[in-house]
Every structure is written in structure tokens, then in C-alpha cells.
Design a protein around this motif. Structure first.
Motif, PDB file in Angstrom:
ATOM      1  N   THR A  50       1.153   3.922  -2.859  1.00 55.04           N
ATOM      2  CA  THR A  50       1.127   5.649  -2.739  1.00 55.04           C
ATOM      3  C   THR A  50       2.422   6.809  -3.361  1.00 55.04           C
ATOM      4  O   THR A  50       2.285   7.346  -3.719  1.00 55.04           O
ATOM      5  CB  THR A  50       0.977   5.556  -1.027  1.00 55.04           C
ATOM      6  OG1 THR A  50      -0.141   4.546  -0.557  1.00 55.04           O
ATOM      7  CG2 THR A  50       1.008   6.937  -1.036  1.00 55.04           C
ATOM      8  N   LYS A  59      -6.283   2.205 -13.336  1.00 56.55           N
ATOM      9  CA  LYS A  59      -6.213   3.679 -13.860  1.00 56.55           C
ATOM     10  C   LYS A  59      -5.143   4.624 -14.666  1.00 56.55           C
ATOM     11  O   LYS A  59      -4.863   4.843 -15.030  1.00 56.55           O
ATOM     12  CB  LYS A  59      -6.065   4.670 -12.020  1.00 56.55           C
ATOM     13  CG  LYS A  59      -7.596   4.136 -11.694  1.00 56.55           C
ATOM     14  CD  LYS A  59      -8.003   4.919 -10.742  1.00 56.55           C
ATOM     15  CE  LYS A  59      -9.009   4.903  -9.493  1.00 56.55           C
ATOM     16  NZ  LYS A  59      -9.827   5.814  -9.884  1.00 56.55           N
ATOM     17  N   LEU A  60      -3.916   3.088 -14.198  1.00 60.58           N
ATOM     18  CA  LEU A  60      -2.804   3.507 -14.482  1.00 60.58           C
ATOM     19  C   LEU A  60      -2.179   2.764 -16.413  1.00 60.58           C
ATOM     20  O   LEU A  60      -0.785   2.947 -16.343  1.00 60.58           O
ATOM     21  CB  LEU A  60      -1.837   3.094 -13.538  1.00 60.58           C
ATOM     22  CG  LEU A  60      -2.480   4.013 -12.041  1.00 60.58           C
ATOM     23  CD1 LEU A  60      -1.665   3.673 -11.545  1.00 60.58           C
ATOM     24  CD2 LEU A  60      -1.842   5.225 -13.060  1.00 60.58           C
ATOM     25  N   GLN A 114     -15.074   5.791  -5.155  1.00 59.71           N
ATOM     26  CA  GLN A 114     -14.429   5.581  -6.017  1.00 59.71           C
ATOM     27  C   GLN A 114     -14.236   5.072  -6.872  1.00 59.71           C
ATOM     28  O   GLN A 114     -13.081   4.632  -8.023  1.00 59.71           O
ATOM     29  CB  GLN A 114     -12.505   5.755  -5.946  1.00 59.71           C
ATOM     30  CG  GLN A 114     -12.355   6.699  -4.542  1.00 59.71           C
ATOM     31  CD  GLN A 114     -11.121   7.571  -5.547  1.00 59.71           C
ATOM     32  OE1 GLN A 114     -10.880   7.481  -6.818  1.00 59.71           O
ATOM     33  NE2 GLN A 114     -10.795   8.898  -4.870  1.00 59.71           N
ATOM     34  N   SER A 115     -15.452   4.762  -7.232  1.00 59.16           N
ATOM     35  CA  SER A 115     -16.234   3.621  -7.469  1.00 59.16           C
ATOM     36  C   SER A 115     -16.706   3.943  -9.344  1.00 59.16           C
ATOM     37  O   SER A 115     -17.172   5.246  -8.794  1.00 59.16           O
ATOM     38  CB  SER A 115     -17.220   2.849  -7.171  1.00 59.16           C
ATOM     39  OG  SER A 115     -18.264   3.454  -6.384  1.00 59.16           O
ATOM     40  N   ALA A 129       1.465  12.185  -9.995  1.00 58.14           N
ATOM     41  CA  ALA A 129       1.294  13.249 -10.033  1.00 58.14           C
ATOM     42  C   ALA A 129       1.949  14.381  -9.659  1.00 58.14           C
ATOM     43  O   ALA A 129       2.134  15.035 -10.482  1.00 58.14           O
ATOM     44  CB  ALA A 129       1.041  13.414  -8.669  1.00 58.14           C
ATOM     45  N   LYS A 145       1.025  -0.894   0.217  1.00 63.93           N
ATOM     46  CA  LYS A 145      -0.006  -0.359   0.089  1.00 63.93           C
ATOM     47  C   LYS A 145       1.471   1.367   0.324  1.00 63.93           C
ATOM     48  O   LYS A 145       0.712   2.393  -0.562  1.00 63.93           O
ATOM     49  CB  LYS A 145      -0.843  -0.363   1.049  1.00 63.93           C
ATOM     50  CG  LYS A 145      -2.462   0.313   0.493  1.00 63.93           C
ATOM     51  CD  LYS A 145      -3.371   0.191   2.605  1.00 63.93           C
ATOM     52  CE  LYS A 145      -2.958   0.597   3.409  1.00 63.93           C
ATOM     53  NZ  LYS A 145      -3.947   0.133   4.630  1.00 63.93           N
ATOM     54  N   LEU A 168       2.114   6.690  -6.987  1.00 64.81           N
ATOM     55  CA  LEU A 168       1.269   7.665  -7.310  1.00 64.81           C
ATOM     56  C   LEU A 168       1.845   9.146  -7.342  1.00 64.81           C
ATOM     57  O   LEU A 168       1.365   9.957  -7.996  1.00 64.81           O
ATOM     58  CB  LEU A 168      -0.754   7.813  -6.695  1.00 64.81           C
ATOM     59  CG  LEU A 168      -0.715   5.853  -6.693  1.00 64.81           C
ATOM     60  CD1 LEU A 168      -1.634   5.645  -5.845  1.00 64.81           C
ATOM     61  CD2 LEU A 168      -1.592   6.325  -8.174  1.00 64.81           C
ATOM     62  N   THR A 169       2.571   9.042  -5.879  1.00 62.76           N
ATOM     63  CA  THR A 169       2.992  10.506  -5.676  1.00 62.76           C
ATOM     64  C   THR A 169       4.000  10.682  -7.173  1.00 62.76           C
ATOM     65  O   THR A 169       4.042  12.262  -7.689  1.00 62.76           O
ATOM     66  CB  THR A 169       4.358  10.101  -4.635  1.00 62.76           C
ATOM     67  OG1 THR A 169       2.389  10.066  -4.165  1.00 62.76           O
ATOM     68  CG2 THR A 169       4.603  11.971  -4.660  1.00 62.76           C
ATOM     69  N   ALA A 181      -7.025  -0.241  -0.686  1.00 65.78           N
ATOM     70  CA  ALA A 181      -6.782   0.633   0.185  1.00 65.78           C
ATOM     71  C   ALA A 181      -7.568   0.526   1.288  1.00 65.78           C
ATOM     72  O   ALA A 181      -8.144   0.522   2.871  1.00 65.78           O
ATOM     73  CB  ALA A 181      -5.389   1.818  -0.148  1.00 65.78           C
TER      74      ALA A 181
END
Lengths: 473, 318
Positions: A94, A122-123, A472-473, A101, A90, A97-98, A433
């Protein structure tokens, strides 16, 4: 007067010269000092294929032999591995994802089951087109890898990762503790009742400074294997359609072909299922009678030491534990591993991991070449030289891997899939998460009090899971 | 000499210096002002860039739905409505307030008692030792300390329970029951942070003139009465500063509960900042996380304003 001025000038010039010399030395030292700069970040400043893995710099260095072998095959593709230290998966996601961003995402990420659907949703970029194109090259890989592992990386009919390593929750036991309690090796089909009586025997034999069953409160190896063995889960498990193209191409003759799907789906909470209550109540009984600990929050980093010092009788863990126990001083006969005890079923849980190509990857073809190479026997032998995990290739889980380290019944690791083909991945929807937080926060309360507290905790879990899945669905 | 007198004399002094020539004085004033801005510039820049901009960004983000990956979308006050209705957020705020009340009381009480003891009863070399010893935990990483404490307070194999067992006390489930975990989080937090308040109190005590104590003794005040009637009133500005800083810090507690208990069991040790972290970095709800952050900021501002307002009643300046 003039002389005096000249003297001052001379003095000044000398001082200036010394100053300049000093500054020069300092400047040269600073300039030549090895230091990190922006261009040291993998993939930045060049067109290298940047690969993010969870681990330390040493883990990245360990990949170097594989990178060298890859570079010999593909001299045109430069590869840089970036090891990202994290407490758990997890935490690792994170950090990825940072990076996303920040606008510096890696091209390829090593993703475990915990994040597989988050990335797929998503990615990540699907591998379907590459697998169709290189089907002939990939046939040997799939023939060596159990379809359960592959299905765990299917999402809505597409495949997003190739499994590289995996671990099921098997039951490790301390052979010394078993011997002292007069216990034999558990039968393959031992039940939760047998398990409890073994714990009671161990407690009787060693009442002091010893815990018959130690478990941690987390998604992998916590309450989930007990739920799976009772033919239930805290989320309703369904499967999506699609994916036939893959199963028909690579697993047409597999006996479990009919079980395969377009991927797992966890869309609704299931904490109010009576079987969930039953499983929790069983664990609550172990805690109440002092046969098992109240589960600790977070990872089980202290467990290896406690197990190796003979203070723990049994604990659920995967093949990843063997190397750790060996390094902690356990001999190959000091511990062993068995299947997880049966209840309504003997379905096990597992987690697996593999590379995912990011949608933002600069060169997806190069990324696929890296993934294809990494799935080869040659690369996997370089990457997994010791039993710090279970390789996804069946042929690599062999006598040589466990020689001198144990356990005696290492075959249990891969047999978990071969003997129990319904064995499934840990429930990890894209909202994993939030789901994991909802699970963990209620588990301790559920098993630490009376029946009323257990009921309240499961009601709370149901409500928290509903909120988590809505998000987030 | 009072602070006010000193300030006025300083003003007079500056005026006398400025009198002989108006133009040079104006020029000097300008250059001093310029110099002041030059020296302040790095701090102002840093504050603006790393404090003000994130605060503004966070407030703006509270009105958007954003998961890092997709483009942000404006949702008005939806995030605020969601987080206010979320039972976990409500519990975490309640936990934080209880934590602040208990931890800050313990922290200030312990710091004050030890400061008086060290300042009064100990020889100077021991005083120096204790000042360093009590401050030492503050310079340690909270995460490392918490990991260490996890081992210490482990129910089965922890040193704390081992010591208790020597006294015949059965093992306490420190980190796996709501009461036990809250107690450990508070203990660890207070142990690590009271050193700062302790140093503030030491400074405050040193600034109380000995003549005041001598006068109080002549009036018959001894022992604890001396502290109640002299030390506490004269220490009130320090107490105000220490309490404001302790409350702000405690309202933002994160490391200890996160590492020790992950907020559990249940939500028993979940704090407001933990919920912000979980919303933003685990659930990717940056808008909701910002909304919780804004609410926490408003609470901190309200409490601090109330403290300063109330301080007029109990803070005495010499």
C-alpha cells in the motif's frame, strides 16, 4: 531636545543591535540544526538507485555492508536503501503504491509472494532479457536455489524476481511440552490424525494455561497449509504456459523439471470444494475440543513470547522464527521443527521474496546489477547473517547458521522443498489483498460454530472470492 | 443578562464609536475587515487545501475507475451501483449505525453521569484529578490503545479472562466471536472517547446558575428530580453539541475495529470507513472507495441536519 533625540537613537540602536544579535543566534542555530528535508528522501535530488525494503531504519543500516561491497564493484552506481515500516506485506505494498501515486516510486522494491503477481501484472519489469544476457554468471545461483522458489516468481512465462529468502509453513513444537506429555519427535510422515492425538496428549498433561495448537488467521500459516496437505486450496490452482527458456537454461537436469511452468494462476474460487470443507471441519474439531485456539485476526506478533514462555505446544511457522525464539531466551533444545502433518499429500506452502525492478526505474541496467549482486553468495551472507529467515541458497542453510540457536532438525527447512518438490507458494493472484480479506473474514466463523455455520461461512467465502477475483481483473 | 441583550448593547456601543466621523469610521471598518481576513487567511487556506479540495476531488473521483497505476476512466454512476449492491458495504453501514446507536448512548450517558457526580459530590482537588484522568485516554493513540487491548482481551492469555477465572468464570472468546468482538470494540471506543463529552458536560454544568437550583429547591425539587427538571433542560445546548460531535466521530470509527479485529470475525465489526480504506488502499479501487465516502458523507450530513432540526423541540436556551 537634540540630546534627548540622540539619546533615544542611541538607545534604539543598542536595542536593535541586541535584537539583531539574538535573531542571528537563533537563525544560526536553526540553520545548523540537523533536520530532514526533501532531498533526504532516497533517490530524490540525485540519480541514486533507490531501493525500498520492508523494515526499519536498522534494517536499512544492516544492508549498508552489502551496499559498500556493491559500490566497490560498481563505483558508478550510487545506491540508497529506503526502509518502509509496515504491519505486514499488504501494508507495505500500500505504501509503495502511495509512492507511485505521489510520483516518487522507488527503482527497486523487495517484494514477497503476497505482492509478486500484483507487481508483475502492473508495476514490475521482467528480468528475462538480463537473465538471457548474463546466463553464464547466473548459472551458479540457480544451481543453488530450488526451482519451486523461482517458479513462484514466474508470471505468464516471464521471471520478475530472483528469490532471496523464503519460508515454508513447518510445524514448530515445544520440546518441553512434548516431553511432559510423553511424546517423541514426530515422524517425517506423521499424519493429521497423529497430530491431533499429540495435541490431546499435551492437553491432558498440561490442562491449565497452555494451548496445544495456536494459529493465526492470515494467508501464510493459517488455514492454507491444512488445505495444501489435503490436496486442495481455497482458489483453483492452475499454471500458465511458457517459461521453457528459463527451465531449459538453468534447470534442464533437475528431477522436477517436468513440473515447472510459466507461473501459477489463481483464476477461480474453490471454497465449495468438499476437501476444503473437510479441512475446515478438522480445524473446527480442534477448536471445539479445546486442542486449538480460534484463530486470531492479523499477525502473530505475540506468538514468539507465548511460545518462548512454554504456553504453546505447536504452531506453524517458517525458518524466520529461529532468531526470534533465540532472542526470546529459548535454548537450541527447547524447541524443534517438523514437517507439516500429512493428509492426502504432504505438500507444504511457502512464501518467498526478492527484488523487483519497477517499470518506472530510471536506470534498469543499474537495477539489474544490484539484483545480480544481491543474489551472489557474498551479498546474501552479508544480508542474512542470522536465522531471521531462510536464505534461498541451499548452501547457506547450514550448520553454521543455526549453531547455538537451534533447532536440532534445521535441515527440515530446506528439505521441505527437496523432499516435497510440489510444495507451492501461498495463493496470491494480482487481487491478493481482496482475496486475503475474503479468506480471513470467513475463517473465524467457519471454525467457531457448528457444521451449519461452517457451511454458511464457506458459501460466504466462495461468494466473496468471486467478487474479489472479478475486481481489477 | 441574556445573550440577545448583550449582543444588542454591543451593536449600540459600536454605533456610538462610529458616529463622530463617518469617513474615519469607514476606513477603520475597512482596516478591521482587512485584519480579520489576514488572521483568517491561514485557516481558510488550510481548510480549502486540506478539506475542501479533497472533498471535491473525492466526489469527482466517485465517478471514475482508478487504481493509481492506470489513467482514470469515467464510469458514471457505476461505482455507486457496485457499492450499493456489495453485501460487505451494506453490512458495514449497518454495523456503523448499530455502533453509533450503542456507543454514543453509552458515551453520552457515562459522560453525563460522571460529570454530575464529579461536579457535585467531589472536592475541587479530586474534581481536577478526575477531569484529567477521564480526558487522558483521548490523548492516547487509538492504534496503540487497541494493540494493548488486544493483549488484554486475548482469550487464552489475556488479563481480563485471568481476572474472570479468579471468579470461576470460564474464558470468554472476546475477539474471536461476533458478539464478543463487537462488545470489545464498543467498550474500547467508549472508554477512549467519553472524556471529551465529559469535559463538555462539566463546562455546561458550570454554566447553570446556582440560583436556578436554589429556586428549584424552594419549589420542592430534590435529588434526581432536580436533575430531570433543571439540569437536563438547561444542559440541552451542551447535550446537542456533545451528541452531534459524538455521532460524527462514531460514524467515522476506524482505528479500534481495524486494530482489534480487522473487521472480523466475518464482517461483524467491519465499519464504513474500514471498507473505504480496504477499497482504496488494499484493493486499489479509489473510485469505489470515493463512492462509499460520498455516501457516508451524505449520511453524516443528513443525521446532523436532522439533529439540528429536532433540537428545536428539546434544546432550551437561557
Amino acid at each position: 531636545m537634540t540630546g534627548a533625540t540622540n539619546g533615544r537613537l542611541r538607545e534604539f540602536s543598542r536595542r536593535t543591535a541586541f535584537g539583531a544579535l539574538g535573531a542571528g543566534i537563533v537563525g544560526a542555530t536553526v540553520a545548523s540544526w540537523p533536520r530532514l528535508s526533501g532531498t533526504d528522501i532516497p533517490g530524490r535530488g540525485d540519480n541514486s538507485l533507490s531501493i525500498a525494503i520492508m523494515g526499519t531504519a536498522a534494517d536499512a543500516a544492516a544492508r549498508q555492508r552489502a551496499i559498500d561491497a556493491f559500490t566497490r564493484l560498481h563505483p558508478d552506481i550510487r545506491v540508497k536503501v529506503q526502509a518502509i515500516q509496515a504491519v505486514d506485506w499488504k501494508d507495505f505494498f500500500t505504501k509503495i503504491l502511495t509512492m507511485v501515486a505521489a510520483g516518487t516510486p522507488p527503482d527497486v522494491v523487495y517484494v514477497a509472494t503476497e505482492g509478486a503477481q500484483l507487481f508483475a501484472d502492473k508495476l514490475a519489469h521482467p528480468l528475462d532479457e538480463y537473465l538471457r544476457r548474463d546466463a553464464a554468471d547466473m548459472a551458479e545461483f540457480f544451481a543453488d536455489v530450488h526451482p519451486s522458489l523461482v517458479e513462484a516468481f514466474m508470471y505468464k512465462g516471464s521471471l520478475f524476481q530472483l528469490p532471496m529468502d523464503w519460508n515454508a509453513a513447518n510445524m514448530y513444537y515445544n520440546t518441553t511440552a512434548f516431553r511432559q506429555a510423553g511424546l517423541d519427535r514426530p515422524a517425517d510422515d506423521w499424519t493429521h490424525v497423529d497430530f491431533r492425538s499429540n495435541l490431546a496428549a499435551m492437553k491432558k498433561a498440561r490442562p491449565q494455561d497452555f494451548t496445544p495448537y495456536y494459529w493465526t488467521n492470515r494467508l501464510f500459516g493459517g488455514v492454507v497449509p491444512w488445505l495444501y496437505a489435503n490436496d486442495t486450496s481455497f482458489l483453483k490452482e492452475t499454471k500458465s504456459t511458457g517459461g521453457d527458456w528459463l527451465w531449459d537454461s538453468f534447470y534442464a537436469n533437475d528431477p522436477s523439471r517436468s513440473l515447472r511452468s510459466g507461473g501459477y494462476q489463481w483464476l477461480e474460487p474453490n471454497a465449495d470444494d468438499p476437501r476444503v470443507f473437510e479441512s475446515f471441519d478438522y480445524l473446527r474439531g480442534l477448536v471445539k475440543d479445546g486442542l486449538g485456539v480460534r484463530p486470531e485476526e492479523g499477525g502473530g506478533s505475540s506468538l514468539v513470547g507465548l511460545f518462548a514462555s512454554n504456553r504453546i505446544g505447536t504452531t506453524p511457522a517458517g525458518g524466520y522464527w529461529v532468531q526470534g525464539l533465540h532472542e526470546a531466551g529459548m535454548k537450541e533444545n527447547d524447541f524443534d521443527v517438523a514437517f507439516f502433518p500429512k493428509r492426502r499429500t504432504q505438500r507444504h506452502q511457502f512464501g518467498t521474496a526478492g527484488y523487483a525492478i519497477m517499470k518506472t526505474a530510471k536506470d534498469k541496467d543499474a537495477a539489474w546489477e544490484w539484483i545480480k549482486f544481491s543474489s551472489s553468495r557474498e551479498a546474501m551472507e552479508l544480508i542474512f547473517p542470522n536465522p531471521g529467515t531462510t536464505p534461498a541458497r541451499r548452501s547457506m542453510v547450514n550448520e553454521a547458521l543455526y549453531k547455538g540457536k537451534g533447532p536440532a532438525h534445521w535441515k527440515v527447512f530446506y528439505d521441505t522443498l527437496d523432499k516435497y518438490p510440489t510444495t507451492g507458494p501461498i495463493p496470491a493472484p494480482p487481487q491478493q489483498a481482496a482475496v486475503e480479506t475474503a479468506l480471513m473474514k470467513n475463517v473465524s466463523l467457519a471454525v467457531s460454530g457448528d457444521e451449519r455455520q461452517l457451511k454458511q461461512a464457506l458459501d460466504s467465502m466462495q461468494r466473496d472470492l468471486e467478487i474479489a477475483l472479478r475486481r481489477q481483473s | 443578562m441574556s445573550t440577545t441583550t448583550r449582543h444588542r448593547e454591543g451593536q449600540k456601543h459600536t454605533a456610538k464609536q462610529a458616529a463622530p466621523g463617518a469617513a474615519p469610521a469607514q476606513s477603520g471598518w475597512h482596516s478591521q475587515r482587512l485584519l480579520a481576513w489576514i488572521f483568517l487567511a491561514p485557516t481558510i487556506l488550510g481548510m480549502g487545501l486540506f478539506t475542501l479540495v479533497p472533498i471535491v476531488a473525492s466526489v469527482v473521483l466517485a465517478f471514475f475507475r482508478w487504481d493509481i497505476i492506470s489513467a482514470p476512466s469515467f464510469v458514471g454512476f457505476d461505482n455507486f451501483a457496485t457499492v450499493v449492491q456489495d453485501p460487505t458495504v451494506r453490512v458495514s453501514f449497518l454495523n456503523t449505525i448499530v455502533f453509533v446507536l450503542v456507543a454514543v448512548s453509552l458515551q453520552l450517558g457515562l459522560a453525563l453521569a460522571l460529570a454530575i457526580m464529579v461536579q457535585e459530590k467531589l472536592p475541587s482537588w479530586l474534581r481536577t484529578f478526575f477531569r484529567s484522568a477521564f480526558f487522558f485516554p483521548l490523548i492516547l493513540s487509538a492504534a496503540s490503545v487497541s494493540i494493548f487491548m488486544r493483549y488484554l482481551f486475548n482469550e487464552q492469555f489475556g488479563v481480563v479472562n485471568w481476572f474472570l477465572s479468579l471468579a470461576g468464570i470460564p474464558a470468554v472468546p472476546w475477539l474471536t466471536t461476533p458478539g464478543g468482538s463487537a462488545a470489545v470494540v464498543i467498550m474500547v471506543y467508549v472508554w477512549q472517547n467519553f472524556g471529551f463529552s465529559f469535559l463538555l458536560f462539566i463546562g455546561g454544568l458550570a454554566s447553570i446558575p446556582t440560583e436556578t437550583y436554589e429556586a428549584a429547591s424552594l419549589d420542592g425539587a430534590t435529588g434526581w428530580r432536580k436533575h430531570v427538571y433543571v439540569t437536563l433542560p438547561l444542559l440541552s445546548p451542551t447535550t446537542l453539541l456533545a451528541s452531534v460531535m459524538a455521532i460524527i466521530s462514531a460514524l467515522q470509527v476506524f482505528d479500534q475495529p481495524y486494530v482489534l479485529t480487522r473487521g472480523g470475525p466475518g464482517d461483524s465489526t467491519r465499519t464504513a470507513v474500514m471498507v473505504i480504506f480496504e477499497s482504496a488502499f488494499q484493493r486499489l479501487e479509489f473510485g469505489q472507495a470515493s463512492a462509499i465516502g460520498v455516501l457516508l458523507m451524505l449520511i453524516i450530513m443528513a443525521i446532523t441536519a436532522a439533529q439540528f432540526r429536532l433540537s428545536k423541540r428539546f434544546v432550551f436556551y437561557q
